[in-house]
Design a protein around this motif. Structure first.
Motif, PDB file in Angstrom:
ATOM      1  N   PRO A 115      -7.202  -0.939   3.218  1.00 53.76           N
ATOM      2  CA  PRO A 115      -6.217  -1.515   1.498  1.00 53.76           C
ATOM      3  C   PRO A 115      -6.471  -1.383   0.307  1.00 53.76           C
ATOM      4  CG  PRO A 115      -6.991  -3.212   2.674  1.00 53.76           C
ATOM      5  CD  PRO A 115      -7.828  -2.444   3.815  1.00 53.76           C
ATOM      6  N   ARG A 116      -6.092  -1.050  -0.874  1.00 54.03           N
ATOM      7  CA  ARG A 116      -7.060  -0.788  -2.247  1.00 54.03           C
ATOM      8  C   ARG A 116      -6.533  -1.828  -2.572  1.00 54.03           C
ATOM      9  NH1 ARG A 116      -9.178   4.264  -3.197  1.00 54.03           N
ATOM     10  NH2 ARG A 116      -9.880   5.091  -0.725  1.00 54.03           N
ATOM     11  N   THR A 117      -5.355  -2.781  -2.387  1.00 54.71           N
ATOM     12  CA  THR A 117      -4.940  -3.735  -2.820  1.00 54.71           C
ATOM     13  C   THR A 117      -5.655  -5.053  -3.006  1.00 54.71           C
ATOM     14  OG1 THR A 117      -2.589  -3.560  -2.615  1.00 54.71           O
ATOM     15  CG2 THR A 117      -2.918  -2.652  -4.503  1.00 54.71           C
ATOM     16  N   THR A 177      -4.256   5.318  -3.140  1.00 52.84           N
ATOM     17  CA  THR A 177      -4.135   4.558  -1.770  1.00 52.84           C
ATOM     18  C   THR A 177      -4.318   5.542  -0.856  1.00 52.84           C
ATOM     19  OG1 THR A 177      -2.037   3.625  -0.595  1.00 52.84           O
ATOM     20  CG2 THR A 177      -1.610   5.653  -2.089  1.00 52.84           C
ATOM     21  N   ASP A 178      -4.460   4.739   0.834  1.00 55.89           N
ATOM     22  CA  ASP A 178      -5.104   5.639   2.251  1.00 55.89           C
ATOM     23  C   ASP A 178      -3.924   5.668   2.555  1.00 55.89           C
ATOM     24  OD1 ASP A 178      -7.252   5.696   1.563  1.00 55.89           O
ATOM     25  OD2 ASP A 178      -8.050   4.118   2.524  1.00 55.89           O
ATOM     26  N   HIS A 214      -1.564   0.528  -7.403  1.00 52.39           N
ATOM     27  CA  HIS A 214      -2.972   0.849  -7.461  1.00 52.39           C
ATOM     28  C   HIS A 214      -2.538   2.170  -7.809  1.00 52.39           C
ATOM     29  CE1 HIS A 214      -7.060   1.390  -6.428  1.00 52.39           C
ATOM     30  NE2 HIS A 214      -7.649   0.585  -6.700  1.00 52.39           N
ATOM     31  N   THR A 235       2.556   0.742  -4.754  1.00 50.71           N
ATOM     32  CA  THR A 235       1.919   0.552  -4.606  1.00 50.71           C
ATOM     33  C   THR A 235       1.398  -0.190  -6.153  1.00 50.71           C
ATOM     34  OG1 THR A 235      -0.657   0.128  -3.858  1.00 50.71           O
ATOM     35  CG2 THR A 235       0.701   2.364  -4.447  1.00 50.71           C
ATOM     36  N   GLU A 287       0.843  -0.786   0.027  1.00 47.72           N
ATOM     37  CA  GLU A 287      -0.058   0.566   0.011  1.00 47.72           C
ATOM     38  C   GLU A 287       0.917   0.844  -0.207  1.00 47.72           C
ATOM     39  OE1 GLU A 287      -3.693  -0.018  -0.257  1.00 47.72           O
ATOM     40  OE2 GLU A 287      -3.621  -1.972  -0.733  1.00 47.72           O
TER      41      GLU A 287
END
Length: 538
Positions: free
Chosen positions: A253-255, A224-225, A221, A219, A214
């Motif tokens: 989480p995004r992934t 991300t946070d 993606h 990452t 992340e």
């Protein structure tokens, strides 16, 4: 003649052998006679049944025909209570008195009670002496039998006739209640230190996995946070991992890799929180006290390390002497007048422990413990030295037979068990020891401020650290902000309508345009201030 002489000489050994054989046969016969007699005695023989020595048995319609027995009592609660404000038999009550009332109906008799020794009412020996225990033939006795909580021992059975026991019990240990441990970090106690290390290690591993999946610079993606530089991102993912334990999670989480890590971490934390909550409740509400003395084995295995205190005139001293004589144990003990004094010495710390009959301990801790000793005494360990309590008759009396038969009948009917329930003694009865181990230490079940000092201190520490971090953030933000142009009054601008000179910069031109607009709207110069903002292209 020569032949006769030779024949005689030849017969002599034969005669000698015959004589020896006869002697052996005779000896063998004599030796077998006792065995034959013993074999005859072992066979069942008819015997004549003699008339019984006593003439009263349980079940007789007339019983003792209203005979009044004089009874010397050992006053010991809850078996026998003595109330000096009343008169006659009304002065006495208790488990033993209730049992004797049942025997009245069974045996058609009556009783007259008195205290064996008014100076030492708890003395069983004094009650036994009243029925002739230890006295010689021809001496007078004051009572027909003795009752209370008299232990049926081998030594006493040589001095009196005991009935069958109407109750069986034994000794239990009584020790001081240990002081409650009110450490600052008691709320960590539900888990072992090694388990806390394991939890911290798990959170660090999860944080590393989050960082890989992340972090902005790692990452795959587009969003991300996790924000900031690599160093700040490392702190952010650690917060990501820990916040799930404290239920303050504000990231996700995004992934798909991060989501898989989050799934395992969430399950771990779910079980961890549930286990901690259940165990914490047990630690704060259950009796988790551990006294130094946990039973009679603690006394016998430590020699004279612990000081005992025992009541005088009871079977306690005989028991200690028996243990010393037969097993070689050594004891450090002191005698006092009553068991109440023994309990008081233990509660005040003047002795390490005492032991007493279980019914006495149960009733005392539940009903009679003084306010100043409330939650200062506790029963520990298993029952030891089991013994029966019986009625003691003089050796010249056979009345104990009828009383024994009546006691057995009461036991068959369940009356003796119902009496135990009435007085809340015996197996299954409880004391207030459990309440003494509850939060507050006084049986109230309330938590005290001391139980949460550590948690309060930890919370205050986080608050202070959070404020310090916020101060640093404000300082860093002020240094990174672009400079702001000072505000100018409208009367400081060039008059409306005049063209800007070459010395006027862009800011001055903008401010002049604002001034023209405000003046055209009817505002007087000098009454309004204007500032210029900056717009930065992306």
């Amino acid at each position: 003649p020569r032949r006769q002489t030779k024949l005689k000489l030849a017969r002599r050994p034969l005669r000698l052998v015959q004589r020896v054989a006869m002697h052996r046969i005779t000896l063998l016969f004599l030796l077998t006679l006792p065995l034959v007699a013993l074999g005859e005695d072992s066979r069942p023989r008819r015997q004549t049944i003699a008339a019984p020595i006593n003439d009263v048995f349980h079940g007789d319609e007339s019983g003792f025909s209203g005979r009044v027995f004089t009874v010397s009592l050992q006053v010991i609660h809850p078996m026998v209570f003595f109330d000096e404000t009343k008169e006659g038999n009304e002065r006495f009550s208790g488990y033993t008195i209730d049992m004797l009332d049942l025997l009245k109906e069974e045996l058609k008799c009556d009783f007259t009670y008195f205290v064996g020794d008014p100076d030492e009412p708890e003395s069983a020996n004094a009650a036994l002496e009243a029925v002739g225990a230890g006295k010689g033939i021809g001496e007078t006795r004051e009572a027909d039998f003795a009752a209370g909580m008299i232990h049926m021992t081998a030594n006493r059975s040589r001095l009196v006739h005991f009935t069958t026991p109407y109750m069986s019990s034994g000794y239990v240990m009584v020790v001081p209640v240990p002081s409650l441990n009110r450490g600052l970090w008691n709320f960590f106690s539900p888990f072992d230190e090694l388990l806390w290390v394991l939890v911290l290690f798990e959170m660090i591993v999860v944080a590393i996995a989050f960082y890989i999946t992340e972090a902005p610079h790692l990452t795959v993606h587009p969003e991300t946070d996790v924000e900031g530089t690599p160093l700040l991102a490392a702190a952010d993912v650690m917060y990501f991992s820990v916040s799930l334990l404290t239920c303050t999670l504000d990231k996700s989480p995004r992934t798909w890799g991060g989501k898989c890590v989050m799934l395992g971490h969430g399950w771990f934390m779910l079980i961890l929180i549930a286990s901690y909550t259940a165990n914490l409740a047990s630690f704060l509400t259950a009796n988790a006290l551990s006294p130094k003395i946990t039973g009679w084995d603690s006394i016998t295995s430590t020699g004279t390390q612990y000081k005992l205190v025992i009541p005088r005139g009871t079977a306690h001293k005989d028991f200690l002497e028996f243990e010393e004589g037969h097993y070689g144990f050594e004891f450090n003990y002191e005698e006092v007048a009553t068991f109440e004094e023994a309990f008081a010495m233990v509660a005040e710390g003047k002795a390490d422990a005492t032991f007493e009959d279980e019914p006495v301990v149960q009733y005392y801790l539940e009903e009679e413990v003084p306010e100043e000793y409330n939650c200062k005494l506790m029963q520990v360990g298993r029952l030891f030295a089991p013994v029966g309590y019986g009625l003691a008759f003089s050796l010249d009396s056979q009345d104990f037979i009828a009383f024994s038969q009546a006691i057995v009948h009461l036991q068959e009917l369940g009356d003796t068990t119902r009496l135990q329930y009435k007085w809340e003694i015996g197996p299954g009865a409880s004391t207030q020891t459990e309440l003494c181990g509850s939060p507050g230490g006084d049986g109230s079940g309330e938590f005290l401020a001391g139980d949460f000092w550590g948690l309060t201190l930890m919370t205050a520490l986080f608050v202070i650290v959070g404020l310090l971090i916020n101060i640093y953030e404000r300082y860093a933000a002020s240094r990174a902000a672009p400079p702001t142009a000072p505000a100018r009054a409208l009367n400081d601008f060039p008059p409306a309508g005049e063209p800007a000179t070459k010395a006027d910069d862009l800011e001055t031109a903008i401010q002049r345009g604002v001034a023209d607009a405000l003046t055209g709207a009817g505002h007087q110069p000098g009454t309004v201030q204007a500032t210029v903002g900056y717009v930065y292209p992306r």
